[in-house]
Design a protein around this motif. Structure first.
Motif, short mmCIF file in Angstrom:
data_model
loop_
_atom_site.label_atom_id
_atom_site.label_comp_id
_atom_site.label_asym_id
_atom_site.label_seq_id
_atom_site.Cartn_x
_atom_site.Cartn_y
_atom_site.Cartn_z
N CYS A 273 65.66 68.51 12.82
CA CYS A 273 65.01 69.63 12.11
C CYS A 273 63.57 69.35 11.65
N VAL A 274 63.02 68.18 11.99
CA VAL A 274 61.63 67.91 11.62
C VAL A 274 60.71 68.69 12.56
N GLU A 275 59.93 69.59 11.97
CA GLU A 275 59.05 70.46 12.75
C GLU A 275 57.66 69.85 12.87
N ASP A 276 57.21 69.26 11.77
CA ASP A 276 55.89 68.62 11.78
C ASP A 276 55.81 67.63 10.61
N ILE A 277 54.92 66.67 10.76
CA ILE A 277 54.75 65.68 9.70
C ILE A 277 53.36 65.07 9.79
N SER A 278 52.75 64.85 8.63
CA SER A 278 51.49 64.09 8.62
C SER A 278 51.62 62.95 7.61
N VAL A 279 51.18 61.78 8.04
CA VAL A 279 51.27 60.58 7.21
C VAL A 279 49.87 60.04 7.00
N GLU A 280 49.53 59.82 5.74
CA GLU A 280 48.25 59.19 5.42
C GLU A 280 48.53 57.94 4.58
N ILE A 281 47.95 56.84 5.00
CA ILE A 281 48.07 55.61 4.22
C ILE A 281 46.82 55.49 3.36
N VAL A 282 47.00 55.63 2.05
CA VAL A 282 45.87 55.66 1.13
C VAL A 282 45.71 54.31 0.42
N GLY A 283 44.58 54.11 -0.20
CA GLY A 283 44.35 52.86 -0.92
C GLY A 283 43.24 52.08 -0.24
N ASN A 284 42.61 51.22 -1.01
CA ASN A 284 41.46 50.47 -0.51
C ASN A 284 41.87 49.22 0.24
N LEU A 285 41.76 49.30 1.54
CA LEU A 285 42.00 48.11 2.35
C LEU A 285 40.66 47.42 2.55
N LYS A 286 40.66 46.09 2.43
CA LYS A 286 39.41 45.34 2.55
C LYS A 286 39.27 44.71 3.93
N GLU A 287 38.05 44.65 4.40
CA GLU A 287 37.71 43.96 5.64
C GLU A 287 38.40 42.60 5.71
N ASP A 288 39.02 42.31 6.84
CA ASP A 288 39.61 40.98 7.10
C ASP A 288 40.81 40.63 6.21
N GLU A 289 41.34 41.62 5.51
CA GLU A 289 42.54 41.36 4.74
C GLU A 289 43.65 42.31 5.15
N TYR A 290 44.87 41.89 4.98
CA TYR A 290 45.98 42.81 5.21
C TYR A 290 46.93 42.73 4.04
N VAL A 291 47.71 43.80 3.89
CA VAL A 291 48.72 43.84 2.83
C VAL A 291 50.03 44.34 3.43
N SER A 292 51.10 44.22 2.66
CA SER A 292 52.36 44.85 3.03
C SER A 292 52.32 46.29 2.54
N LEU A 293 52.67 47.22 3.40
CA LEU A 293 52.66 48.63 3.01
C LEU A 293 53.56 48.84 1.80
N GLU A 294 53.01 49.50 0.77
CA GLU A 294 53.79 49.85 -0.43
C GLU A 294 54.01 51.35 -0.49
#
Lengths: 124, 124, 124, 124
Positions: D63-84
């Motif tokens: 029943c999913v007709e449409d979805i949009s996902v945005e990952i917000v928050g300040n990601l810094k150059e050359d760094e990664y985080v675990s998605l929260e």
């Protein structure tokens, strides 16, 4: 028979030393633990059973001899959070024949990073 | 600066050879990949973008030089399943200084088990 | 104060009936449970603590009144598997004021699908 | 045939109104999305493909007709985080016959909580 005792399984690891094998299995288990359980709802009420349950599930992994999991951080009465990597303090003992690796996962403040590393390797 | 280039980070790995370090990081990445993505809804429509997305997320992990992810198994038109470990065929290249480890995750029928192992280690 | 008792929280749900609210919260909890725990290593040794631990973690979710988790399927001595959706049999009770929804997650053979559905809604 | 079009599947939902059914399916999908992807390594390099990949995997859900996902928050150059969870801003459209529910997952600062709620239900 446990998976790691089977000849077919062993045949894939002939190219590694016992030390290499131990840290490889330890790395798998720490990576698995982190990515399986991060996100789990945790509060004062279920912290302890979650710690024990993570330990017991990870003892199934090949060559895991012992493991202790502590969920650190200030949980407040009547609130819950999603488990984060930085809340995990894990001590893992991996044994391959007579070689025992002691591994750790814990948050390192200077790095702002939940670090997985090897504390010591003993050849008994 | 990438996390693995920081002195504090490096200081935790002085007790490992380059080969041990490479297989340790490789083990972490394979364990992480498996336990992060198993369970994801997958069909013919999103198989390819999921493969690429798993690759790109795992390239963030320390020392990952390259990775290819293939989701194998017969997906049927208009149906979806939860991603299972046995559907993953992963080739991973981990580099620590001049040492390169080639790792693999794939389902081994004889073991009925999605096995993680090291195919080769080169000192370049 | 629990999150669901806060006025700000409640203000987001004024557009739903109590029945709609109950099945919405129930859906969230079943979807969360499935995708959090599928993939967890499970054997005869840790099946029971894993069942209890899943129950206790999900009791943190808003409006969850009670839950029982059973991991079904034939686990063999000395072997472990990754938890699959089809191994989950979950009964969930969600309460919003005087409205109680009874939900279920279980594998339906005819559909070859782990189905989430609502068994009954009572207005007490 | 898609799972939600099968008679056996439909037979489990006769006790729900179309509105109840829509918010139930929406709840499942939001709970699933959160607990499947929280923990994923994310950086400036893979943010966009991860957003698209989450969308495409969740479009498989009934029943999913449409979805949009945005990952917000300040990601810094050359760094990664675990998605929260607090980094997720999701808009989800679920359709059951002529009933369309618009759902949302986003971090609510006042609650310090990633809230899942229903923005609107239309009967078209």
């Amino acid at each position: 028979m446990k998976i790691e005792e089977k000849d077919v399984f062993k045949s894939y690891f002939k190219n590694l030393t016992l030390r290499e094998r131990a840290v490889f299995e330890g790395g798998i288990t720490l990576g698995a633990l982190f990515h399986q359980f991060v996100g789990t709802p945790v509060s004062l009420k279920n912290r302890e059973i979650l710690e024990r349950s993570i330990e017991e599930s990870m003892k199934n992994q090949p060559c895991v001899e012992d493991i202790s999991v502590e969920i650190v951080g200030n949980l407040k009465e009547d609130e819950y959070v999603s488990l984060e990597g930085k809340m995990l303090d894990v001590k893992l003992k991996v044994k391959v024949e007579n070689t025992v690796a002691y591994l750790r996962l814990r948050y390192i403040k200077e790095l702002n990073y939940p670090l997985m590393y090897v504390e010591r390797i003993d050849e008994e």
